[in-house]
Design a protein around this motif. Structure first.
Motif, PDB file in Angstrom:
ATOM      1  N   THR A  88      41.878  46.458  34.065  1.00 32.87           N
ATOM      2  CA  THR A  88      41.980  45.288  34.935  1.00 32.87           C
ATOM      3  C   THR A  88      40.631  44.607  35.128  1.00 32.87           C
ATOM      4  N   ARG A  89      39.555  45.349  34.950  1.00 35.10           N
ATOM      5  CA  ARG A  89      38.218  44.771  35.110  1.00 35.10           C
ATOM      6  C   ARG A  89      37.197  45.653  34.405  1.00 35.10           C
ATOM      7  N   ALA A  90      36.061  45.045  34.053  1.00 35.23           N
ATOM      8  CA  ALA A  90      34.897  45.788  33.591  1.00 35.23           C
ATOM      9  C   ALA A  90      34.119  46.259  34.820  1.00 35.23           C
ATOM     10  N   PRO A  91      33.197  47.227  34.665  1.00 33.24           N
ATOM     11  CA  PRO A  91      32.500  47.770  35.832  1.00 33.24           C
ATOM     12  C   PRO A  91      31.798  46.741  36.707  1.00 33.24           C
ATOM     13  N   ALA A  92      31.265  45.685  36.123  1.00 33.63           N
ATOM     14  CA  ALA A  92      30.521  44.697  36.914  1.00 33.63           C
ATOM     15  C   ALA A  92      31.407  43.571  37.432  1.00 33.63           C
ATOM     16  N   GLU A  93      32.682  43.585  37.096  1.00 27.43           N
ATOM     17  CA  GLU A  93      33.568  42.477  37.435  1.00 27.43           C
ATOM     18  C   GLU A  93      34.295  42.691  38.756  1.00 27.43           C
ATOM     19  N   ASP A  94      34.690  41.581  39.366  1.00 28.50           N
ATOM     20  CA  ASP A  94      35.545  41.595  40.552  1.00 28.50           C
ATOM     21  C   ASP A  94      36.922  41.066  40.168  1.00 28.50           C
ATOM     22  N   ILE A  95      37.940  41.578  40.831  1.00 30.58           N
ATOM     23  CA  ILE A  95      39.296  41.077  40.654  1.00 30.58           C
ATOM     24  C   ILE A  95      40.063  41.379  41.928  1.00 30.58           C
ATOM     25  N   SER A  96      40.930  40.471  42.324  1.00 29.71           N
ATOM     26  CA  SER A  96      41.708  40.665  43.545  1.00 29.71           C
ATOM     27  C   SER A  96      42.823  41.676  43.306  1.00 29.71           C
ATOM     28  N   LEU A  97      43.382  42.178  44.392  1.00 30.41           N
ATOM     29  CA  LEU A  97      44.518  43.088  44.276  1.00 30.41           C
ATOM     30  C   LEU A  97      45.709  42.371  43.645  1.00 30.41           C
ATOM     31  N   ASP A  98      45.926  41.126  44.060  1.00 33.29           N
ATOM     32  CA  ASP A  98      47.007  40.343  43.464  1.00 33.29           C
ATOM     33  C   ASP A  98      46.767  40.152  41.967  1.00 33.29           C
ATOM     34  N   GLY A  99      45.511  39.909  41.602  1.00 32.01           N
ATOM     35  CA  GLY A  99      45.181  39.694  40.200  1.00 32.01           C
ATOM     36  C   GLY A  99      45.471  40.904  39.343  1.00 32.01           C
ATOM     37  N   ARG A 100      45.284  42.078  39.882  1.00 33.42           N
ATOM     38  CA  ARG A 100      45.570  43.318  39.135  1.00 33.42           C
ATOM     39  C   ARG A 100      47.063  43.421  38.840  1.00 33.42           C
ATOM     40  N   ALA A 101      47.872  43.182  39.881  1.00 40.40           N
ATOM     41  CA  ALA A 101      49.322  43.246  39.697  1.00 40.40           C
ATOM     42  C   ALA A 101      49.807  42.157  38.742  1.00 40.40           C
ATOM     43  N   GLU A 102      49.265  40.955  38.898  1.00 39.31           N
ATOM     44  CA  GLU A 102      49.668  39.849  38.033  1.00 39.31           C
ATOM     45  C   GLU A 102      49.366  40.145  36.570  1.00 39.31           C
TER      46      GLU A 102
END
Length: 256
Positions: A88-102
């Motif tokens: 869902t993301r690389a170590p330095a990246e941010d992603i929302s909880l919604d973004g993970r599910a999407e």
């Protein structure tokens, strides 16, 4: 997964020990040559982000570093078995909880697996220091893994199926489940669906209830417990945990 009261504490910048857990995101596996079948995809979600790093452990290291380290190892091991892995993301990246599910929903993954490392309620913790940096430690032993599923996930039955396979694999490894999340206190009181396998029902976990594919969250170990943190931070033990998870995924995949 840290209680909300602890996660609200100010984040402290990670320091030298973080290099021990430095990882890079592995490349995604390509479809198998010569096949027309849809690949079996696992969306692997390293919990938290550098900006919201999660639980603060006994060595003053934030949870996100443990999550990233194990996720990188697991992705590589799964890809070696022919599973297509999407982080869902690389170590330095941010992603929302919604973004993970999407992400899992858009890719129509066969499985969504979130990896976390655990803490406990503040009443069971003492604040300490490691080389002048804050840390937390349990007042009594709290060790083991936990598995969470949401009944609000439309694939609840399949989520439970994988959760059971995962619990069996962890037990075979010699890991016990921790049952402290079922305690009838504020911040816990989660319904135990299977005490033997350490499977909890937590309907409102967003990454589980908003995914439309089978979804499970694994708390690998308790990083505020000195003994359990030593276990999950050990390179050889991490490899063994990875192989246990791979075995569960392989068994789950065989049913597709």
């Amino acid at each position: 997964m840290l209680p909300r009261s602890v996660k609200a504490l100010s984040a402290v910048a990670l320091w030298g020990l973080c290099a021990f857990f430095a990882v890079t995101a592995p490349s995604h596996a390509a479809d198998k040559p010569g096949t027309t079948d849809k690949p079996f995809m696992v969306v692997l979600d390293p919990g938290h982000t550098p900006k919201q790093p999660g639980a603060l452990g006994v060595r003053g290291i934030y949870e996100v570093r443990y999550n990233d380290a194990l996720s990188a190892k697991l992705a590589k091991a799964l890809e070696a078995t022919g599973v297509q892995v999407l982080l869902t993301r690389a170590p330095a990246e941010d992603i929302s909880l919604d973004g993970r599910a999407e992400l899992a929903n858009q890719r129509q993954a066969a499985l969504f697996l979130a990896l976390h490392h655990d803490s406990a309620q503040l009443k069971y913790l003492v604040k300490t220091e490691v080389n002048g940096k804050p840390a937390y430690q349990t007042l009594q032993p709290i060790a083991g893994y936990s598995i969470f599923v949401s009944q609000r996930n439309p694939q609840f039955a399949q989520s439970q199926q994988f959760a059971k396979l995962l619990g069996q694999a962890m037990l075979a490894l010699g890991r016990p489940p921790t049952l402290h999340h079922a305690e009838a206190i504020a911040g816990e009181n989660r319904e135990l669906l299977d005490a033997h396998l350490g499977i909890y029902r937590f309907d409102d976990l967003l990454v589980l209830r908003k995914t439309t594919v089978p979804a499970v969250l694994l708390e690998v170990g308790v990083i505020v417990d000195p003994v359990d943190e030593k276990y999950v931070a050990d390179d050889a033990k991490q490899d063994a945990i990875v192989q246990a998870i791979v075995a569960a995924v392989t068994e789950f995949r065989s049913g597709f």
